[in-house]
Design an enzyme around this catalytic site. Sequence first.
Site, mmCIF file in Angstrom:
data_model
loop_
_atom_site.group_PDB
_atom_site.id
_atom_site.type_symbol
_atom_site.label_atom_id
_atom_site.label_comp_id
_atom_site.label_asym_id
_atom_site.label_seq_id
_atom_site.Cartn_x
_atom_site.Cartn_y
_atom_site.Cartn_z
ATOM 1 N N PRO A 9 8.332 88.004 -49.374
ATOM 2 C CG PRO A 9 9.746 89.853 -49.477
ATOM 3 C CD PRO A 9 8.534 89.248 -50.139
ATOM 4 C CG ASN A 10 11.627 88.377 -44.756
ATOM 5 O OD1 ASN A 10 12.603 87.636 -44.685
ATOM 6 N ND2 ASN A 10 11.698 89.575 -45.278
ATOM 7 N NE ARG A 17 9.007 89.355 -40.823
ATOM 8 C CZ ARG A 17 8.359 89.964 -41.809
ATOM 9 N NH1 ARG A 17 7.343 89.379 -42.403
ATOM 10 N NH2 ARG A 17 8.735 91.147 -42.214
ATOM 11 C CE1 TYR A 22 4.182 92.167 -40.434
ATOM 12 C CE2 TYR A 22 6.244 91.518 -39.394
ATOM 13 C CZ TYR A 22 5.543 92.352 -40.234
ATOM 14 O OH TYR A 22 6.179 93.377 -40.871
ATOM 15 C CG ASN A 73 1.364 90.259 -47.117
ATOM 16 O OD1 ASN A 73 2.090 91.207 -47.431
ATOM 17 N ND2 ASN A 73 1.123 89.924 -45.853
ATOM 18 C CB ALA A 76 9.980 94.017 -47.827
ATOM 19 C CD GLU A 97 -1.214 96.584 -51.380
ATOM 20 O OE1 GLU A 97 -1.728 97.206 -52.350
ATOM 21 O OE2 GLU A 97 -0.331 97.076 -50.654
ATOM 22 C CG HIS A 99 -0.081 95.138 -46.296
ATOM 23 N ND1 HIS A 99 1.140 94.714 -46.764
ATOM 24 C CD2 HIS A 99 -0.622 95.915 -47.258
ATOM 25 C CE1 HIS A 99 1.336 95.241 -47.967
ATOM 26 N NE2 HIS A 99 0.282 95.967 -48.295
ATOM 27 C CB SER A 101 1.240 95.016 -39.542
ATOM 28 O OG SER A 101 1.942 95.393 -40.718
ATOM 29 N NE ARG A 106 4.979 97.683 -38.828
ATOM 30 C CZ ARG A 106 5.490 96.585 -39.410
ATOM 31 N NH1 ARG A 106 4.744 95.882 -40.253
ATOM 32 N NH2 ARG A 106 6.715 96.215 -39.143
HETATM 33 C C1 DQA Z 1 3.533 93.265 -44.332
HETATM 34 C C2 DQA Z 1 3.958 94.723 -44.080
HETATM 35 C C3 DQA Z 1 5.249 95.046 -44.796
HETATM 36 O O1 DQA Z 1 5.619 96.398 -44.557
HETATM 37 C C4 DQA Z 1 6.367 94.154 -44.306
HETATM 38 O O2 DQA Z 1 7.547 94.392 -45.047
HETATM 39 C C5 DQA Z 1 6.014 92.703 -44.309
HETATM 40 C C6 DQA Z 1 4.648 92.295 -43.979
HETATM 41 C C7 DQA Z 1 2.297 92.867 -43.506
HETATM 42 O O3 DQA Z 1 1.701 91.827 -43.825
HETATM 43 O O4 DQA Z 1 1.928 93.562 -42.553
HETATM 44 O O5 DQA Z 1 6.860 91.846 -44.513
HETATM 45 O O6 DQA Z 1 3.200 93.133 -45.700
#
Ligand code: DQA
Length: 148
Positions: A9-10, A17, A22, A73, A76, A97, A99, A101, A106
């Site tokens: 998501p997102n 964003r 990111y 990825n 959330a 997996e 990410h 960031s 964080r």
């Molecule tokens: C994320 C890190 C997650 O905590 C966050 O909710 C994201 C992006 C990352 O790619 O750093 O949406 O997965």
Amino acid sequence: MNILLLNGPNLNLLGDREPEIYGATTLADIEHALARRAAEQGAELTAFQTNHEGDAIERIHAARGAMDAIIINPAAWTHTSVALLDALNAFGGPVVEVHLSNVHQREAFRHHSYVSKRADGVIAGLGAFGYAAALDFIIQHLGEARFP
Ligand code: DQA
């Protein structure tokens, strides 16, 4: 070799964003670059992004027997979804997996990952390069008796 790239998501808003966290690269840029990188190494990449958890789960089900590995990825859902973990547990191949960031730098709620219980490897904090690292690793090590 067929590899599924699954973004949660997102992540469709990448580039727009929170670019200070990111980065400026869009998801389309990442998907195209990764597909090209896969093709150069004789692999095929299928990219899928969704904001709907059930759709992500269905895509993982569809990958059973059809895909050799998954780069995910979970965004959330990383921190919330036992359902996603269960779906990945039903997939036989390697899972990496990613990410963008460094989640460990964080908020505390980002420090726990359900998906890491299943993932063979986890990459965090390398920005978009993390996807390329995951891809190259999978291509080089897939098929080994022990992964990684
Ligand atoms: C994320 C890190 C997650 O905590 C966050 O909710 C994201 C992006 C990352 O790619 O750093 O949406 O997965």
